[in-house]
Design a protein around this motif. Structure first.
Motif, PDB file in Angstrom:
ATOM      1  N   LEU A 302       0.821  -1.201   0.000  1.00 32.18           N
ATOM      2  CA  LEU A 302       0.000   0.000   0.000  1.00 32.18           C
ATOM      3  C   LEU A 302       0.861   1.260   0.000  1.00 32.18           C
ATOM      4  N   MET A 303       1.936   1.258   0.762  1.00 30.78           N
ATOM      5  CA  MET A 303       2.825   2.427   0.800  1.00 30.78           C
ATOM      6  C   MET A 303       3.563   2.598  -0.526  1.00 30.78           C
ATOM      7  N   LEU A 304       4.077   1.488  -1.075  1.00 27.82           N
ATOM      8  CA  LEU A 304       4.859   1.569  -2.301  1.00 27.82           C
ATOM      9  C   LEU A 304       4.016   1.995  -3.492  1.00 27.82           C
ATOM     10  N   LEU A 324      -5.657   1.248  -8.046  1.00 27.34           N
ATOM     11  CA  LEU A 324      -7.038   1.721  -7.963  1.00 27.34           C
ATOM     12  C   LEU A 324      -7.750   1.166  -6.734  1.00 27.34           C
ATOM     13  N   ALA A 325      -7.231   0.071  -6.176  1.00 26.55           N
ATOM     14  CA  ALA A 325      -7.816  -0.502  -4.955  1.00 26.55           C
ATOM     15  C   ALA A 325      -7.087  -0.020  -3.705  1.00 26.55           C
ATOM     16  N   ASN A 326      -6.181   0.926  -3.862  1.00 30.59           N
ATOM     17  CA  ASN A 326      -5.371   1.422  -2.751  1.00 30.59           C
ATOM     18  C   ASN A 326      -5.904   2.776  -2.287  1.00 30.59           C
ATOM     19  N   ILE A 332      -3.375  10.543  -0.642  1.00 31.29           N
ATOM     20  CA  ILE A 332      -2.158  11.349  -0.772  1.00 31.29           C
ATOM     21  C   ILE A 332      -2.331  12.419  -1.845  1.00 31.29           C
ATOM     22  N   ASP A 333      -2.918  12.043  -2.970  1.00 34.24           N
ATOM     23  CA  ASP A 333      -3.156  13.022  -4.023  1.00 34.24           C
ATOM     24  C   ASP A 333      -4.077  14.132  -3.523  1.00 34.24           C
ATOM     25  N   PRO A 354     -13.518   6.995  -5.274  1.00 36.96           N
ATOM     26  CA  PRO A 354     -12.889   5.687  -5.024  1.00 36.96           C
ATOM     27  C   PRO A 354     -12.810   5.346  -3.543  1.00 36.96           C
ATOM     28  N   LEU A 355     -12.560   6.341  -2.693  1.00 33.09           N
ATOM     29  CA  LEU A 355     -12.510   6.080  -1.257  1.00 33.09           C
ATOM     30  C   LEU A 355     -13.867   5.622  -0.741  1.00 33.09           C
TER      31      LEU A 355
END
Length: 375
Positions: A302-304, A324-326, A332-333, A354-355
């Protein structure tokens, strides 16, 4: 001597017993092998600082042979891809704000005349510096192309020692400070670490302590249990985000351009989505040890794949689809755009959808697993 041999035999037998315990369980064998392979692939493909795709927009006010020759040098690298040809300076803001282009190259109207007269000509480079690492690397690539073009021009009669120079302007991060890029992103990333772990352990702790079955036979519905388990981590996540925000604002002095209402609306959507993932992990875990292991295995990808340090556009297409599932990618964006650019909800709504979808999938899934998981 015999005592020493007995000692080593006892240690060897204990080691054999522990290895058999670890390797006997198929699930444990999978956990030992699959995450290592998965994370090495993610690191190899996703965690790269090499720029392989730099979208740029061109504002060519000269429109002559010299400017065409320079752009041809840029396009021939295979790294730069023109996504827009602008007509005026008023068009620059749109392509930068919407992240359609990482940089804009502006060539002045007297470009060829200056070169023909033996004068030094300048082109302007406008960078989207919300990701300072990427912007700095892209500017370095452009400078390298310009230097090769200068080497060709020096062979021509009358060319000055440095026929062409690059003047760079960085938007949203004037000094290209890495801290301006990382700390706003950390408002989401660091809070997710604790939120995901906290929720992943919640149901697993109940199972380990033997109180989960008692919880299921209470008059409370799975939806009520889920809400009761979800609200505390959501509050904790928002408090942690607030602490990081205060550090960025008052300790490091990074000015915030956007609205707190917009920022916290995005953080609320993100935290709820993270809690949904954590509760799903907790619901499938038999004990706290499994929950922690699953959470740590998931946190690294998830971080990468979040775009915090390396741009998503430079990742292979399959990994771009996986992002897209992250939820962290969208959070962050959103945080960086609100914090550095000062945009409102009307601009970042595409990150909220998406969230909301991730939360709408993971929270009902966790509620279903509460009742239907076979222990």
């Amino acid at each position: 001597m015999n005592a020493l041999i007995d000692f080593f035999l006892r240690v060897a037998n204990l080691c054999r017993k522990e290895l058999l315990t670890i390797l006997k369980d198929p699930a444990t064998r999978a956990i030992l092998i699959a995450p290592a392979i998965m994370q090495s692939l993610v690191f190899g493909y996703g965690a790269t600082y090499d720029l392989t795709n730099v979208p740029y927009a061109l504002l060519d006010q000269s429109r002559n042979g010299a400017s065409t020759e320079l752009i041809a040098h840029l396009d021939s690298t295979g790294v730069f891809h023109r996504v827009a040809t602008l007509r005026s300076q008023a068009d620059i803001r749109e392509v930068i704000d919407t992240e359609k282009a990482l940089l804009v190259i502006q060539i002045p109207a007297n470009f060829e005349q200056q070169l023909s007269a033996g004068q030094t000509a300048a082109i302007q480079l406008i960078l989207d510096a919300r990701n300072s690492n990427t912007a700095g690397s892209a500017a370095g690539y452009v400078s390298a192309v310009v230097e090769r073009y200068n080497a060709e021009l020096r062979t021509r009669v009358g060319a000055p020692p440095s026929p062409l120079v690059v003047e760079s302007r960085a938007w949203f991060n004037p000094n290209l400070e890495t801290r301006w890029n990382l700390l706003p992103g950390m408002i989401a990333a660091l809070s997710m670490l604790q939120t995901l772990l906290l929720t992943a352990l919640s149901v697993a702790r109940e199972r380990e302590q033997g109180t989960f079955d008692q919880l299921l036979v209470t008059p409370m519905s799975p939806l009520e249990i889920m809400i009761g388990k979800a609200l505390p981590p959501v509050l904790v996540g928002l408090v942690q985000s607030s602490l990081i925000l205060l550090v960025a604002l008052f300790w490091f002095g990074i000015p915030m351009a956007g609205s707190l209402v917009t920022l916290y609306t995005g953080l609320l959507f993100f935290t709820v989505a993270s809690v949904g993932i954590g509760l799903s992990i907790s619901a499938v875990s038999a004990n706290m040890q499994q929950a922690m292991l699953y959470a740590f295995v998931l946190l690294m990808p998830l971080m990468l794949l979040s775009g915090l340090t390396t741009p998503v556009r430079n990742m292979p297409h399959a990994l771009q689809v996986a992002t897209l599932a992250n939820p962290l990618r969208f959070a962050i964006d959103l945080v960086q755009r609100v914090y550095l650019e000062g945009v409102g909800l009307g601009t970042v709504w595409h990150n909220l959808i998406p969230l909301a979808v991730i939360a709408a999938i993971t929270l009902p899934l966790a509620a279903w697993l509460f009742r239907n998981r076979l222990v």
